[in-house]
Design a protein around this motif. Sequence first.
Motif, PDB file in Angstrom:
ATOM      1  N   ASN A 148       1.177 -14.544   3.306  1.00 19.73           N
ATOM      2  CA  ASN A 148       1.531 -13.208   3.860  1.00 19.73           C
ATOM      3  C   ASN A 148       0.314 -12.310   4.352  1.00 19.73           C
ATOM      4  OD1 ASN A 148       3.862 -11.904   4.220  1.00 19.73           O
ATOM      5  ND2 ASN A 148       4.368 -12.145   1.999  1.00 19.73           N
ATOM      6  N   GLY A 149       0.577 -11.528   5.300  1.00 23.96           N
ATOM      7  CA  GLY A 149      -0.341 -10.724   6.034  1.00 23.96           C
ATOM      8  C   GLY A 149       0.435  -9.318   6.109  1.00 23.96           C
ATOM      9  N   MET A 150      -0.319  -8.119   6.013  1.00 23.14           N
ATOM     10  CA  MET A 150       0.140  -6.822   6.242  1.00 23.14           C
ATOM     11  C   MET A 150      -0.538  -6.376   7.354  1.00 23.14           C
ATOM     12  SD  MET A 150       0.943  -5.435   2.547  1.00 23.14           S
ATOM     13  CE  MET A 150       1.297  -3.943   3.048  1.00 23.14           C
ATOM     14  N   PHE A 151       0.136  -5.464   8.417  1.00 20.02           N
ATOM     15  CA  PHE A 151      -0.713  -5.085   9.286  1.00 20.02           C
ATOM     16  C   PHE A 151      -0.204  -3.749   9.698  1.00 20.02           C
ATOM     17  CE2 PHE A 151      -1.596  -9.547  10.669  1.00 20.02           C
ATOM     18  CZ  PHE A 151      -0.697 -10.179  10.104  1.00 20.02           C
ATOM     19  N   LEU A 152      -1.002  -3.115  10.777  1.00 24.47           N
ATOM     20  CA  LEU A 152      -0.869  -1.695  11.098  1.00 24.47           C
ATOM     21  C   LEU A 152      -0.861  -1.798  12.724  1.00 24.47           C
ATOM     22  CD1 LEU A 152      -0.634   1.121   9.583  1.00 24.47           C
ATOM     23  CD2 LEU A 152      -3.021   1.384  10.039  1.00 24.47           C
ATOM     24  N   VAL A 153       0.454  -1.524  13.220  1.00 25.67           N
ATOM     25  CA  VAL A 153       0.719  -1.643  14.487  1.00 25.67           C
ATOM     26  C   VAL A 153       0.685  -0.130  15.134  1.00 25.67           C
ATOM     27  CG1 VAL A 153       2.266  -2.478  16.286  1.00 25.67           C
ATOM     28  CG2 VAL A 153       1.558  -3.862  14.370  1.00 25.67           C
ATOM     29  N   ALA A 154       0.027  -0.188  16.099  1.00 23.23           N
ATOM     30  CA  ALA A 154      -0.024   1.306  16.866  1.00 23.23           C
ATOM     31  C   ALA A 154       1.424   1.239  17.713  1.00 23.23           C
ATOM     32  CB  ALA A 154      -1.098   1.448  17.646  1.00 23.23           C
ATOM     33  N   ASN A 163      -6.987  -3.586  12.185  1.00 23.24           N
ATOM     34  CA  ASN A 163      -5.571  -3.191  11.627  1.00 23.24           C
ATOM     35  C   ASN A 163      -4.988  -4.220  10.967  1.00 23.24           C
ATOM     36  OD1 ASN A 163      -5.943  -0.434  12.581  1.00 23.24           O
ATOM     37  ND2 ASN A 163      -4.727  -0.843  14.365  1.00 23.24           N
ATOM     38  N   ILE A 164      -5.638  -5.548  10.467  1.00 22.29           N
ATOM     39  CA  ILE A 164      -5.027  -6.263   9.708  1.00 22.29           C
ATOM     40  C   ILE A 164      -5.545  -5.889   8.154  1.00 22.29           C
ATOM     41  CG2 ILE A 164      -5.081  -8.996   8.932  1.00 22.29           C
ATOM     42  CD1 ILE A 164      -5.978  -9.433  11.810  1.00 22.29           C
ATOM     43  N   LEU A 165      -4.397  -5.521   7.776  1.00 20.24           N
ATOM     44  CA  LEU A 165      -4.693  -4.580   6.368  1.00 20.24           C
ATOM     45  C   LEU A 165      -5.109  -5.678   5.158  1.00 20.24           C
ATOM     46  CD1 LEU A 165      -1.561  -2.317   6.624  1.00 20.24           C
ATOM     47  CD2 LEU A 165      -4.240  -1.705   7.045  1.00 20.24           C
ATOM     48  N   TYR A 166      -4.432  -6.898   5.249  1.00 16.33           N
ATOM     49  CA  TYR A 166      -4.511  -7.774   4.160  1.00 16.33           C
ATOM     50  C   TYR A 166      -4.080  -9.145   4.893  1.00 16.33           C
ATOM     51  CZ  TYR A 166      -3.690 -10.719   0.016  1.00 16.33           C
ATOM     52  OH  TYR A 166      -3.499 -11.482  -0.801  1.00 16.33           O
ATOM     53  N   SER A 167      -4.882 -10.360   4.419  1.00 16.33           N
ATOM     54  CA  SER A 167      -4.582 -11.442   5.131  1.00 16.33           C
ATOM     55  C   SER A 167      -4.563 -12.417   3.852  1.00 16.33           C
ATOM     56  CB  SER A 167      -5.302 -12.054   6.046  1.00 16.33           C
ATOM     57  OG  SER A 167      -4.850 -11.612   7.320  1.00 16.33           O
ATOM     58  N   ALA A 216       7.645   7.350  14.101  1.00 20.26           N
ATOM     59  CA  ALA A 216       6.221   6.787  13.536  1.00 20.26           C
ATOM     60  C   ALA A 216       5.096   6.784  14.614  1.00 20.26           C
ATOM     61  CB  ALA A 216       6.475   5.430  12.703  1.00 20.26           C
ATOM     62  N   ASN A 217       3.897   7.063  14.371  1.00 18.44           N
ATOM     63  CA  ASN A 217       2.869   6.957  15.274  1.00 18.44           C
ATOM     64  C   ASN A 217       2.218   5.290  14.946  1.00 18.44           C
ATOM     65  OD1 ASN A 217       2.916   9.490  14.293  1.00 18.44           O
ATOM     66  ND2 ASN A 217       1.763   9.764  16.280  1.00 18.44           N
ATOM     67  N   TYR A 218       2.215   4.949  13.754  1.00 15.31           N
ATOM     68  CA  TYR A 218       1.945   3.489  13.366  1.00 15.31           C
ATOM     69  C   TYR A 218       2.952   2.870  12.434  1.00 15.31           C
ATOM     70  CZ  TYR A 218      -2.746   3.713  15.426  1.00 15.31           C
ATOM     71  OH  TYR A 218      -3.706   3.752  16.136  1.00 15.31           O
ATOM     72  N   HIS A 219       3.000   1.494  12.468  1.00 20.70           N
ATOM     73  CA  HIS A 219       4.082   0.765  11.983  1.00 20.70           C
ATOM     74  C   HIS A 219       3.251  -0.033  10.892  1.00 20.70           C
ATOM     75  CE1 HIS A 219       6.912   2.504  14.827  1.00 20.70           C
ATOM     76  NE2 HIS A 219       5.939   1.960  15.621  1.00 20.70           N
ATOM     77  N   LEU A 220       3.629  -0.141   9.797  1.00 21.46           N
ATOM     78  CA  LEU A 220       2.877  -0.803   8.617  1.00 21.46           C
ATOM     79  C   LEU A 220       3.998  -2.004   8.353  1.00 21.46           C
ATOM     80  CD1 LEU A 220       0.909   0.123   5.719  1.00 21.46           C
ATOM     81  CD2 LEU A 220       2.817  -1.379   5.394  1.00 21.46           C
ATOM     82  N   LEU A 221       3.562  -3.168   8.706  1.00 19.56           N
ATOM     83  CA  LEU A 221       4.529  -4.156   8.327  1.00 19.56           C
ATOM     84  C   LEU A 221       3.789  -5.416   7.556  1.00 19.56           C
ATOM     85  CD1 LEU A 221       4.202  -6.198  11.481  1.00 19.56           C
ATOM     86  CD2 LEU A 221       4.722  -3.621  11.903  1.00 19.56           C
ATOM     87  N   ILE A 222       4.726  -6.141   7.085  1.00 26.90           N
ATOM     88  CA  ILE A 222       4.421  -7.336   6.327  1.00 26.90           C
ATOM     89  C   ILE A 222       5.135  -8.648   7.113  1.00 26.90           C
ATOM     90  CG2 ILE A 222       6.528  -7.259   4.787  1.00 26.90           C
ATOM     91  CD1 ILE A 222       4.550  -8.107   2.679  1.00 26.90           C
ATOM     92  N   ASP A 265       5.472   4.282   9.408  1.00 27.28           N
ATOM     93  CA  ASP A 265       6.760   3.705   8.647  1.00 27.28           C
ATOM     94  C   ASP A 265       6.323   2.323   7.914  1.00 27.28           C
ATOM     95  OD1 ASP A 265       8.020   2.372  11.636  1.00 27.28           O
ATOM     96  OD2 ASP A 265       6.634   1.278  10.375  1.00 27.28           O
ATOM     97  N   CYS A 266       7.384   1.868   7.136  1.00 23.53           N
ATOM     98  CA  CYS A 266       6.945   0.755   6.313  1.00 23.53           C
ATOM     99  C   CYS A 266       8.224  -0.262   6.748  1.00 23.53           C
ATOM    100  CB  CYS A 266       7.068   1.053   4.919  1.00 23.53           C
ATOM    101  SG  CYS A 266       6.673  -0.520   3.785  1.00 23.53           S
TER     102      CYS A 266
END
Lengths: 378, 487
Positions: free
Chosen positions: B225-231, B267-271, B207-213, B158-159
Amino acid sequence: MEALGAKEIKAYHDTAANFAKKEIKPDALEYDRFPFADFNRTVVDKLSANEFLAPTLPEALGGAGAGMRVLGAMLEEIAKEDASMAVLILIQSMSYHILAELGTEDMMKRWNILPEKGNPDLLSLPIYSDPEDLPDTIIAVKTKEGYSLKGAITYLPCLPVAKAAIIPARIEGADNRALFIVETDRKGMAISEPIVSLGFRGCPHADLTLDQVVVPEASLLGGEKGEAAFGVIAEKYRGPVSAIALGIIKGACQTAKNYAKERYQGGKQIIEHHMVRKMLSDMVAWIDVISSAAEHACQLSDNKKDPRSRSKLLSIQTIVTSAVTRATTDGVQVLGGYGYMHEYGQEKRMRDAKQLQAVFGSMPLKEMRVIDRDLSTN
Amino acid sequence: MKPEFDNPDLFSFDDSFASLYHLGTIKKKVINVARKDFEEYRVFAREHLRPLALAADLRAQKDKNSLADDMLALAVKHKMLTRMIPQFLGGTGSGVMWGLNPGIEELASVDPCYNGGVIAGHGLGFVALSMTMNMERMEWVAEQTVKGEQEGKPFLIDCAITEPMAGTDYEEVDLLPRARLMSSAKRVNGGAVLNGSKCFISSGHLANYHLLIMPYDINDPVNSNGMFLVANDAPGFNLGRIEDKMGMKAGAASELVFKDCFVPEQNILYSYDDFSESYAEELVMAVLGITRITVGAVGTGIARGAFEHALSFAKNHKWKGKTIIHQQWAQERLTNMLMNVYTARNAYLEASYVLYTTLMPGHMPGFMNTDIVRKMYNNSIAKRLRYTKMARKAMLKTIKSMPENEKQRLQFYSSMAKVVGTDIGMQNCHSAMEMMGEYGLRHDVGMEKLFRDAKLCQIFEGTNQLNRLNMFKYFIGRNIPDVKVFG
């Protein structure tokens, strides 16, 4: 009907508003889940006990003998909290009004909306039908005992909880429709499961099928003039329909204003954002216009002197109910994501307003007829 | 003072005729691909999705916590999730413009909730993930999606953007500095720790994983800002409530709760501090630029669905003994509704052309779009190369280096597609309901569900009010020095 002063009308407003806040508001959202929640029979009994259920019932029959201005005042306040209950009251008022005008005294004794019985008999009638073109889907055949009815009619409000239904049927050989009142538990009456609806969910709806339902002569209301009489009575209730619309938009506006002053986006209260401000201004402006229009429409019903009465009643209903569908859509928009959530009560108003737009016939048909009524006045 | 006409920077050829640019660039075979996609989406929507849609809505009315497992299982069975994954990543997605968006319209014409509530998160999440240019994680999610479908087990992300006090504020870079945020991330050994909550997240519970900002500094979100993928089973993460909504009921709108939720480095997609300069703003604008167009397709589908309901009603019902379809008032109403559908479609189609002459393929690294790439792609050296920070930076730079007028064009057209599509969707629903009277009020007919579903589309992905300001900023305000938008 005596002309009521502003003070008396205000008294009706206040009484109804207090009742609505105390008895209807607390559980309105929960009962809005019908058929996945119960029907709010408790409130209906309380409405009856307070003589709110059919205020237009003539004094001779023990009612309040109220006119449409009074009914309008009450429906506005009730609709502010819950349009379902407002429309239920409208249906009961209109049904009992029809009985009082077209039925026999003996027959009137069979049903009772008043508090003595403690348990008011609810009636049902086709509120979404065009009063000038009732459904032609039931045939009545004259028999020894009275009439035998066969056919079907869809989407009757209050039917699942009603003691009887007022329905149109064509007597074999006749040109027009007649009106019958038929107990819901008569042999041959088949009532569908409650229909899940867009709005007015606190007022249950169902389809009706009649298979050789035998009714006595007394069930025929108004003889051959049934359809015409229904039309004349329905006209009076167009004003109160606008009053329900007014209650809905007032509720929506109040909720929107409160939220707009509490919610911050972009570093300021959203009421400071002009696009939100415009939506709120629109709603307020419509409320001011509709207040006058609904009051006028109710007055027209109480006082037949205006030659443009029939034309105005239709045009006011058409414009007012359409405006409120748009206003309540904006009402949800002001609340953003929260406007879409049931617990904030705002999306319910958008649904109820849209449902209201279909009362007394679909919108386009009303649109077509406004000019006809105007031309036939002059 | 005489009025000013002939503004040189408005209505330029480039701003107005993106579709013409494409005349020379589209290969003929694309039409065949587009047609095939269209027909496959149509079959899925009409034969498989339609039978489920009403019942799923009713089920959620009875119990708001019921989940659309049947719809998700259906998507997996018919390999619909991998249609959102590009082919070079192992999916079957042929292209956002000609494959996905018309397909989304097709689906939405039957059940907008499937798009807006069930699979939306995966699509939105995958686009967001793609824009971080974190190829390793992007490929991993793509791989999981493909594998999941092969094994008959849905893999969904999810986002998560919205917070309880920040909805609109999170959808516009200019507003974010003033947002009242409650969630933030903190760097720790081996990763980061998240605290706070997100709300109204589509399909959170599926969702299996949560994409968040989330920002690292709550007082300076834009620059931290950071974007993360959380199981879903990450320690410190919990699913909260499911909302009780007006429509899109079969799709869960979930609360996500983070209490010292640990996210491993991978799982830290972007920092914000991954590189010497920040790419956050461009990243967000790119994501919205792509996804808002798709929302326009959803709105178009809703407008179509409403039209189809009204048409059916007109053909099968009478007024005063005459079938309604023969009556001029109905013919006018239906024609207006049909014009609306085609207007809405033109808006998202043209926006798609703009997308393809700006962000993609021009500024997506060219290698992503050729057939050769797929062969090269699984080469292990190529893999190691593109997972490097250097490659990431190169790819992010290409987005940042988009000419200003192209960024403006994309923002304007994508917001316009969204607003036009969703406003028209709501309008057509109002019109169809008016025509259908009592018949349209019943759940079992299906029109009132569309009416309820339509409303959310004017609100999510940035309210239509916010999107208007976005349009103003990028196409009108750009030529007015010192103009204050979002002031």
